[in-house]
Write a protein that holds these residues in place. Structure first.
Motif, short mmCIF file in Angstrom:
data_model
loop_
_atom_site.label_atom_id
_atom_site.label_comp_id
_atom_site.label_asym_id
_atom_site.label_seq_id
_atom_site.Cartn_x
_atom_site.Cartn_y
_atom_site.Cartn_z
N ARG A 152 -5.45 -1.63 -7.53
CA ARG A 152 -6.14 -2.89 -7.86
C ARG A 152 -6.22 -3.07 -9.37
O ARG A 152 -5.90 -4.15 -9.89
N ILE A 159 -6.25 3.02 -3.81
CA ILE A 159 -6.56 1.59 -3.81
C ILE A 159 -7.22 1.13 -5.10
O ILE A 159 -6.80 0.11 -5.68
N ARG A 169 -4.02 7.07 0.54
CA ARG A 169 -3.95 5.61 0.33
C ARG A 169 -5.30 5.09 -0.14
O ARG A 169 -5.37 4.27 -1.06
N LEU A 172 -3.91 -6.45 -0.52
CA LEU A 172 -4.62 -5.17 -0.62
C LEU A 172 -6.12 -5.36 -0.38
O LEU A 172 -6.75 -4.57 0.34
N ASP A 173 -6.69 -6.40 -0.98
CA ASP A 173 -8.13 -6.65 -0.89
C ASP A 173 -8.34 -8.17 -0.83
O ASP A 173 -8.46 -8.83 -1.86
N PRO A 208 0.82 -1.21 0.00
CA PRO A 208 0.00 0.00 0.00
C PRO A 208 0.86 1.27 0.00
O PRO A 208 2.07 1.22 0.26
#
Length: 275
Positions: A143, A139, A135, A172-173, A114
């Motif tokens: 992604r 995102i 941040r 991240l996810d 990140p």
């Protein structure tokens, strides 16, 4: 435009010369000041804003003195003419520092984590708030960039690289279906069908627990193919790439790649919400 320095901000922040030599700072606040200026080159920030950003608890006189010291350090590290100082404003001239986050749209960037990962300045709450907001804005771009990089690696059969990008997307996810798909594809390519199915099982359980949802039908079909040990193929978004589930492919050359009309591993849709 040719820059003299490169700023890595997607992961732990670090400044490098174009020759690859790292430029080190003694204090985090001086690096944080550079990051804030470098992300918007050409913009003039008020001295009060920058002082409050990094020295919010200091008396104004001390905060302004600390800001002046930080600017002096940046001048010494970059160049005097790189820092544009006016009576009440400060900025970084364009063309000096190339920031990696500015290359997310074209995919030509290495994503290690990140934005400003692990870079904390507890005594500067305004900076922490700005960092968190920036941040969050990045995102979706990060992604999308990782998904494009995974697709590019698939097209040439480079599944180890697919797995690297998929793992970063999962960090991240964790609930991104594109991430678990990449992990499963890479594990299947490496003849680790068990590992692929375990990854799917963890994803399925987490999705149910956190969202009360189920994986999309394409991902479920991919898991079924893995369980059956059948040959799986990519179609649509992954032209020219074939993976044998549970069997290592002898060659990654284009001549060894074959297509298959089986739609079972077509590009995934988003996870289906449980009704």
């Amino acid at each position: 435009m040719t820059h003299s320095f490169v700023l890595h901000s997607l992961g732990g922040p670090a400044l490098f010369t174009v020759a690859g030599e790292q430029v080190r700072f003694r204090t985090r606040k001086h690096l944080a000041l550079l990051v804030r200026l470098a992300l918007e080159p050409g913009k003039q920030f008020t001295r009060d804003y920058l002082a409050d950003l990094l020295w919010p608890e200091a008396p104004p006189r001390h905060a302004n003195h600390s800001l002046a010291q930080g600017l002096s350090v940046i001048k010494a590290k970059i160049a005097r003419e790189a820092v544009v100082i006016q009576r009440s404003t400060v900025g970084l001239a364009p063309g000096w520092i190339d920031v990696d986050a500015n290359h997310l749209t074209n995919g030509d960037v290495s994503i290690d984590g990140p934005f400003l990962d692990g870079f904390e300045i507890p005594a500067a709450r305004p900076f922490e708030d700005w960092k968190d907001e920036h941040r969050a804005r990045l995102i979706p771009q990060i992604r999308d960039c990782l998904v494009r990089q995974m697709d590019a690696a698939r097209r040439i059969g480079d599944f180890p690289t697919v797995e690297i990008h998929a793992a970063r997307l999962q960090d991240l996810d964790p609930l991104a279906e594109e991430g678990i798909r990449g992990i499963m594809e890479a594990r299947a390519w490496a003849s680790d069908r068990s590992g692929a199915l375990k990854a799917f099982g963890r994803y399925e359980a987490q999705l149910a627990e956190e969202l009360g949802a189920k994986p999309g039908p394409e991902l479920v079909r991919m898991a079924d193919l893995l369980r059956d040990g059948r040959r799986s193929a990519r179609s649509g978004g992954y032209p020219g790439v074939v993976a044998r589930v549970g069997e290592r492919r002898p060659s990654r050359s284009r001549s060894a790649m074959r297509t298959n009309s089986d739609p079972g591993l077509a590009p995934s849709s988003s996870a289906s919400r449980a009704s």
